[in-house]
Design an enzyme around this catalytic site. Structure first.
Site, short mmCIF file in Angstrom:
data_model
loop_
_atom_site.label_atom_id
_atom_site.label_comp_id
_atom_site.label_asym_id
_atom_site.label_seq_id
_atom_site.Cartn_x
_atom_site.Cartn_y
_atom_site.Cartn_z
N LYS A 168 0.84 -1.20 0.00
CA LYS A 168 0.00 0.00 0.00
C LYS A 168 0.88 1.26 0.00
CE LYS A 168 -3.39 2.48 2.74
NZ LYS A 168 -4.35 2.51 3.83
N GLU A 212 10.56 -4.49 4.74
CA GLU A 212 10.74 -5.88 4.30
C GLU A 212 10.46 -5.99 2.80
OE1 GLU A 212 8.97 -4.94 6.93
OE2 GLU A 212 8.87 -6.50 8.47
N GLY A 232 -4.78 -1.65 4.77
CA GLY A 232 -3.90 -2.73 4.30
C GLY A 232 -4.51 -4.10 4.53
N ARG A 233 -5.05 -4.33 5.73
CA ARG A 233 -5.58 -5.68 6.05
C ARG A 233 -6.95 -5.92 5.43
NH1 ARG A 233 -4.69 -2.55 10.29
NH2 ARG A 233 -6.37 -1.75 11.60
N GLU A 247 -4.93 -6.74 14.65
CA GLU A 247 -4.37 -5.43 14.27
C GLU A 247 -5.46 -4.36 14.35
OE1 GLU A 247 -0.76 -4.72 11.38
OE2 GLU A 247 -2.58 -4.46 10.20
N HIS A 251 -5.97 -33.49 17.51
CA HIS A 251 -4.90 -34.33 18.06
C HIS A 251 -3.73 -33.48 18.56
CE1 HIS A 251 -6.93 -37.93 16.53
NE2 HIS A 251 -7.30 -37.10 15.55
N LYS A 267 9.27 -0.99 14.39
CA LYS A 267 9.89 -0.66 13.09
C LYS A 267 11.00 0.36 13.28
CE LYS A 267 5.69 -1.03 10.24
NZ LYS A 267 4.79 -0.28 9.38
O1 LIG Z 1 1.10 -2.76 2.27
P1 LIG Z 1 2.20 -2.13 3.05
O2 LIG Z 1 2.13 -0.63 3.04
O3 LIG Z 1 3.54 -2.63 2.59
O4 LIG Z 1 2.01 -2.55 4.56
C1 LIG Z 1 2.08 -3.87 4.96
C2 LIG Z 1 1.47 -4.08 6.31
O5 LIG Z 1 2.16 -3.34 7.30
C3 LIG Z 1 1.25 -2.86 8.27
O6 LIG Z 1 1.15 -1.48 8.13
C4 LIG Z 1 1.69 -3.20 9.66
O7 LIG Z 1 3.05 -3.07 9.82
C5 LIG Z 1 -0.07 -3.54 7.94
O8 LIG Z 1 -1.17 -2.86 8.38
C6 LIG Z 1 0.03 -3.66 6.47
O9 LIG Z 1 -0.88 -4.59 5.96
#
Ligand SMILES: O=P(O)(O)OC[C@H]1O[C@](O)(CO)[C@@H](O)[C@@H]1O
Length: 548
Positions: free
Chosen positions: A208, A214, A269-270, A355, A386, A514
């Site tokens: 987003k 990462e 994002g979620r 979240e 199990h 972060k």
């Molecule tokens: O889509 P992006 O901006 O890379 O963010 C990834 C994820 O990181 C977050 O902001 C949490 O660190 C989530 O809400 C989001 O889905």
């Protein structure tokens, strides 16, 4: 804006008194008293989904009081506000409009007086054209070979939703291989690199913000390896795509304008799998199936926004969750899908729920004095039976469960399907009703001298029951039903956020980690001689790393 806290409402006080009565009644006694309990405590959605909430510690009065609570907390207005594009995500000054992404009506949805449906339709058209080109082999790589593999590079909402949907809908998959790189751990990249051929692979950089550390590090590493191999900068155009709101950053990264699939800041994002973040889904199962997924969610949106609260499935499940979380003081809830393809569902829901509602500050900026979002966990049946069900049945913790099963009558392994369903039904029954240990006495091995120990021995085998669960049955696991199910849980989370009086659509809690990771990363750079200016624990760990 609603300014009341849940524990200051009249309903909360009434519910607290009501709890003292209900908590003394065993679930089995509700069934004895009411022979129509199932009929009275179940709802059907579109003849495709049955939600049975009869095996709970609730009476009709419990539901009445919980609905009263939701009304006192302004739920009906909150639902209207979300659907009409009000800026309900106040800490980020944004509307929350994942519902617009699947809006199948012709009604406009306005953000700052602009109808967002126009952009959404254009974005869907672009996804359709591209998905068809790739699936039909008409989009080729830099050596003119057909595409065989798709790699989605993204994390959190830019990974969990698409990954879960693609896994769940295995039976709708085409020939394309789909991979996910999410973790910064290089094992993730290495593992995928072993499986792909750059000539026939496309990379979807899904973020987003297009700034997530990462994702950017993973994308840059892949891009560098790719360019080292192809040696032609132009080859990027055939292989690299961005799914993002941040067009500028994507272009700066080297993605060509045409390869950017946009979405918008008002998509959390979620909650983004319905946007261009779902491109991997559309590629994996075809655009038509992607639209069915959206349609299933849309129908649930219509149900949620128009059905009265008493018959509203996301509302009822949310309220039952509140009942346990805030009155029984349960800390967790287990999600138990009886379907192997749905093995990613729990992980996905953890982000949706935890979240969103893992907050301790209310909408007025004050520390809350009531419990907010539960710990969501679980696993697939029957494997989990199990592993951890022992604790569900005989542990000391009360854990409300959602059992989910798509009916499967179609394949040749009918014996398996029947056994799976039998286990699903047996577990919810055993949890709710329990069984006295006398029933087991005949099973006892005759060699064991049980006469003296009989009483003691039987206590170990006793099942108290009185353990609550909801049962959700889908007529089939298809894109439509999966869409409805996901939307159901999204709305359940939303309702609970309204009652907790917290902002459900931000996630400030992930920021500190972060920031600290950035500071520590700098200190780990050997050029900086391992800066050891942290606390003694962090310093000790860094020293150990340094000496290995
Ligand atoms: O889509 P992006 O901006 O890379 O963010 C990834 C994820 O990181 C977050 O902001 C949490 O660190 C989530 O809400 C989001 O889905």
């Amino acid at each position: 804006m609603n300014t009341i806290n849940p524990n200051e409402t009249n309903s909360w006080k009434e519910l607290s008194d009501h709890f003292k009565i209900i908590s003394k009644i065993h679930i089995k006694n509700f069934f004895v008293k009411d022979t129509s309990r199932f009929k009275n405590f179940s709802l059907v959605f579109n003849n495709k989904m049955l939600v049975d909430f009869s095996k709970n510690n609730i009476s009709k009065n419990t539901i009445k009081l919980l609905i009263q609570l939701s009304k006192e907390m302004g739920l009906e207005k909150s639902i209207k506000d979300m659907f009409s594009g009000e800026k309900i995500n106040k800490t980020e000054n944004q509307p929350v409009l994942h519902i617009a992404l699947r809006n199948m009506s012709n009604n406009p949805i306005l953000v700052d007086r602009q109808n967002v449906m126009i952009d959404i339709k254009n974005s869907l058209k672009k996804m359709k054209v591209f998905s068809n080109l790739v699936i039909k082999g008409k989009w080729t790589g830099y050596t003119n070979k057909k595409i065989t593999d798709i790699v989605n590079i993204g994390i959190g909402g830019s990974h969990l939703g698409p990954n879960m949907v693609i896994e769940s809908l295995q039976q709708y998959r085409n020939h394309l291989n789909i991979h996910f790189i999410s973790n910064i751990d290089s094992c993730n990249i290495l593992n995928i690199l072993k499986k792909i051929n750059f000539e026939t692979t496309i990379f979807l950089i899904s973020s987003k913000t297009f700034t997530t550390k990462e994702t950017m590090t993973n994308a840059m590493t892949i891009k560098n390896i790719f360019l080292k191999k192809t040696k032609i900068k132009k080859s990027l155009e055939k292989h690299f795509f961005a799914l993002t709101t941040n067009v500028q950053c994507a272009e700066n990264f080297g993605i060509s304008k045409n390869n950017i699939f946009r979405f918008w800041n008002w998509v959390g994002g979620r909650y983004s799998l319905w946007s261009s973040v779902g491109l991997s889904i559309s590629l994996a199962i075809g655009y038509k199936n992607f639209i069915s997924l959206l349609k299933g969610a849309y129908d649930m949106d219509v149900h949620f926004s128009s059905e009265r609260l008493e018959k509203n499935i996301p509302v009822i499940l949310a309220l039952i969750g509140i009942w346990y979380n805030n009155f029984f003081n349960t800390e967790t809830e287990a999600i138990l899908p009886y379907n192997n393809y749905m093995h990613k569902f729990v992980e996905y829901l953890q982000q949706t729920n935890m979240e969103s509602n893992g907050k301790n500050i209310n909408k007025q900026g004050k520390k809350v004095s009531w419990q907010t979002g539960p710990i969501v966990w679980g696993g697939i049946g029957t494997n989990s039976q199990h592993a951890f069900y022992q604790l569900l049945h005989q542990g000391t913790k009360l854990i409300p469960c959602d059992f989910i099963i798509p009916i499967n009558k179609t394949n040749e392994f009918q014996k398996h399907n029947i056994q799976l369903l039998a286990n699903f039904l047996a577990q919810t029954k055993a949890l709710a009703f329990g069984e006295s240990s006398d029933v087991f006495e005949e099973d006892v091995n005759s060699n064991i001298q049980i006469s003296n120990n009989k009483k003691l021995f039987s206590t170990f085998k006793n099942f108290d029951g009185n353990k609550p669960s909801n049962s959700i049955m889908l007529d089939i696991l298809d894109p439509y039903n999966l869409g409805s199910l996901i939307a159901l849980y999204e709305h359940k989370t939303f309702v609970q956020g309204v009652i907790f009086n917290v902002y459900s659509f931000d996630q400030w809690g992930v920021e500190l980690g972060k920031k600290m990771a950035n500071d520590i990363e700098k200190s780990l750079d050997s050029k900086n001689q391992f800066d050891l200016s942290f606390d003694s624990s962090t310093n000790g760990l860094i020293k150990f790393y340094n000496n290995v």
